[in-house]
Design a protein around this motif. Sequence first.
Motif, PDB file in Angstrom:
ATOM      1  N   SER A   1      21.444 -30.433 -21.854  1.00 12.05           N
ATOM      2  CA  SER A   1      20.243 -30.666 -21.054  1.00 12.05           C
ATOM      3  C   SER A   1      19.291 -31.622 -21.761  1.00 12.05           C
TER       4      SER A   1
ATOM      5  N   VAL B   1      28.654 -27.699 -23.790  1.00 11.21           N
ATOM      6  CA  VAL B   1      27.396 -27.654 -24.543  1.00 11.21           C
ATOM      7  C   VAL B   1      27.675 -27.803 -26.041  1.00 11.21           C
TER       8      VAL B   1
ATOM      9  N   GLY C   1      20.960 -29.250 -17.704  1.00 10.81           N
ATOM     10  CA  GLY C   1      22.289 -29.584 -18.200  1.00 10.81           C
ATOM     11  C   GLY C   1      23.228 -29.695 -17.016  1.00 10.81           C
TER      12      GLY C   1
END
Length: 377
Positions: free
Chosen positions: A232, A270, A262
């Motif tokens: 994000s 991630v 994100g």
Amino acid sequence: MPGMVDTHAHLPQLPNAGIGFGLDLLTWLDRLTFPTERSWSSVAVARRLAPGIFEAFAAAGTTTVLAYGVIYEAAMDAAFEAAEANGIRAILGKVMMDRGTYDPTIEPAAILDRSLRESADLIGRWHGADAGRLGYAVTPRFAVSCSAEMLRESAALANATGAWWQTHVSEDPFEIAEVRRLFPEALDYVDVYDRAGGLGARTVLAHAIHLSDREVARLVETGTRIAHCPASNLFIGAGVMPLTRWLAAGLTVGLGSDISGGPDASIFSVMRLGAYAQMARRSLVGDEGPILEPLDWLRLGTLEGARALGLEDVIGSLEVGKEADLIALDPASVAAMPGPADDDPTDLVSRFIFRAHPDMVRAAWVRGRRLARAGRR
Ligand SMILES: [Zn+2]
């Protein structure tokens, strides 16, 4: 392996995942996020969308999610009902905001009392449901959206009920400047939440990028937990957390997808973005210290995420006595070439992170019960 723990996501925003690249935070909220969340004022919309959202998290290998919902109580009941049926472990909260709310039908002066009452009602119905598989997080959106009174009263509600308390901190320079303008009496952004009684071991703050040494020390001192959302942060352009410094200072950090800041619900994605971002810091900013390796990232996405939620005795690793929150991954889906699958565990984890494939998660279980998953046979 253990299921992924996502310590920061926004349920209603999943349909926006992957769009809005490069908009700054406050513009992105106004243009994309608030209209999407407003559509959940219809409980029929919430009921229609919520099951598929949890299926998408399960398909990405996430077995526990701490997430924001919307400001509407009935939609939150629909979200909890969908999580209950799906089988996923979920800690959810009705968003609280008494400044710049996206629902023009509620009289501003009435918002605080109503929001507290609705949050308390939801805690009564859902916090600890199914022997603790479902939980409640009191959820003031962030300091820009909340009066000092709302922050204080929401923290008091969480403390009185044993619910979690989640909000955002220090994500984007424009946001930080706005908080300074709105709360001139506070020392800094963290102090806004400190004065509200919001810091502590049941609190999860998302982002925490641009912190001063004083702020970090205070978060460590109070045991406050951090949700690190590198995908994000790069997508919105908020910044790159000095993660190795924060870890060395003693902060407890889990990973968050921050759907849809994100673009991907996968915690493996991630990890990959986080690893690249930390490498970029080393060459651009000169960060020193040990390089976080694939197994370190796996730990952040599982056991450290569990620790961030205070659930490290229950989930986050495969150990006797823990509840069986598991995922099955297909090594062939991330192999570099056809042929025998890689059987070195470190190399395998590295490939799951750096060559993550949308279909690599073949099944997910919470407490040994298989989860419903999106788009899978
Ligand atoms: Zn967020």
